[in-house]
Design a protein around this motif. Structure first.
Motif, mmCIF file in Angstrom:
data_model
loop_
_atom_site.group_PDB
_atom_site.id
_atom_site.type_symbol
_atom_site.label_atom_id
_atom_site.label_comp_id
_atom_site.label_asym_id
_atom_site.label_seq_id
_atom_site.Cartn_x
_atom_site.Cartn_y
_atom_site.Cartn_z
ATOM 1 N N ALA A 180 0.735 -1.176 -0.008
ATOM 2 C CA ALA A 180 -0.016 -0.072 0.139
ATOM 3 C C ALA A 180 0.872 1.319 -0.068
ATOM 4 O O ALA A 180 0.548 1.966 -0.615
ATOM 5 N N MET A 181 1.955 1.211 0.726
ATOM 6 C CA MET A 181 2.812 2.311 0.712
ATOM 7 C C MET A 181 3.472 2.540 -0.455
ATOM 8 O O MET A 181 3.779 3.633 -1.145
ATOM 9 N N LEU A 182 3.694 1.300 -0.880
ATOM 10 C CA LEU A 182 4.676 1.700 -2.397
ATOM 11 C C LEU A 182 3.850 2.168 -3.496
ATOM 12 O O LEU A 182 4.226 3.043 -4.296
ATOM 13 N N ALA A 183 2.457 1.875 -3.583
ATOM 14 C CA ALA A 183 1.484 2.289 -4.407
ATOM 15 C C ALA A 183 1.255 3.788 -4.229
ATOM 16 O O ALA A 183 1.307 4.660 -5.178
ATOM 17 N N LEU A 184 1.149 4.323 -3.009
ATOM 18 C CA LEU A 184 1.206 5.595 -2.591
ATOM 19 C C LEU A 184 2.376 6.473 -2.971
ATOM 20 O O LEU A 184 2.084 7.445 -3.578
ATOM 21 N N ALA A 185 3.517 5.666 -2.881
ATOM 22 C CA ALA A 185 4.783 6.431 -3.173
ATOM 23 C C ALA A 185 4.941 6.622 -4.763
ATOM 24 O O ALA A 185 5.397 7.620 -5.309
ATOM 25 N N ALA A 186 4.488 5.501 -5.522
ATOM 26 C CA ALA A 186 4.380 5.578 -6.943
ATOM 27 C C ALA A 186 3.601 6.679 -7.530
ATOM 28 O O ALA A 186 4.034 7.305 -8.467
ATOM 29 N N VAL A 187 2.574 6.963 -6.964
ATOM 30 C CA VAL A 187 1.540 8.007 -7.347
ATOM 31 C C VAL A 187 2.208 9.407 -7.082
ATOM 32 O O VAL A 187 2.126 10.109 -7.819
ATOM 33 N N VAL A 188 2.734 9.548 -5.687
ATOM 34 C CA VAL A 188 3.136 10.706 -5.012
ATOM 35 C C VAL A 188 4.321 11.176 -6.018
ATOM 36 O O VAL A 188 4.623 12.294 -6.357
ATOM 37 N N LEU A 189 5.383 10.261 -6.106
ATOM 38 C CA LEU A 189 6.606 10.441 -7.109
ATOM 39 C C LEU A 189 6.376 11.016 -8.337
ATOM 40 O O LEU A 189 7.409 11.511 -8.820
ATOM 41 N N THR A 190 5.212 10.585 -8.992
ATOM 42 C CA THR A 190 4.796 11.047 -10.270
ATOM 43 C C THR A 190 4.356 12.434 -10.474
ATOM 44 O O THR A 190 4.275 12.712 -11.730
ATOM 45 N N LEU A 191 4.005 13.002 -9.222
ATOM 46 C CA LEU A 191 3.465 14.252 -9.509
ATOM 47 C C LEU A 191 4.530 15.420 -9.622
ATOM 48 O O LEU A 191 5.552 15.132 -9.269
ATOM 49 N N PRO A 192 4.107 16.458 -10.401
ATOM 50 C CA PRO A 192 5.084 17.450 -10.783
ATOM 51 C C PRO A 192 5.647 18.395 -9.610
ATOM 52 O O PRO A 192 4.881 18.702 -8.649
ATOM 53 N N TRP A 193 6.641 18.544 -9.455
ATOM 54 C CA TRP A 193 7.272 19.299 -8.400
ATOM 55 C C TRP A 193 7.173 20.789 -8.640
ATOM 56 O O TRP A 193 7.497 21.291 -9.662
#
Length: 71
Positions: free
Chosen positions: A54-67
């Protein structure tokens, strides 16, 4: 887990995977409580695995967001 990821991919919605995987470990908790047939060692291992997914799925989505700077 693969079914959730495949459905999320087919729907084109990463949010579906994040939401579904965020709560799926509760199924393990219910199963262990209901039947009581899970050893503590196995319960810890599977709970850690499920929560990590679950945390990896969340991280995968958050890390693809533009900074951006926010200023």
């Amino acid at each position: 887990m693969l079914i959730v990821l495949a459905a999320s991919y087919a729907a084109g919605s990463a949010a579906l995977a994040v939401y579904a995987l965020s709560f799926w470990h509760y199924l393990l908790y219910w199963w262990a409580y209901r039947y009581g047939a899970v050893s503590p060692r196995r319960f810890r291992r599977e709970a850690l695995l499920m929560k990590s997914a679950a945390m990896l799925a969340l991280a995968a989505v958050v890390l693809t967001l533009p900074w951006h700077s926010g200023a």
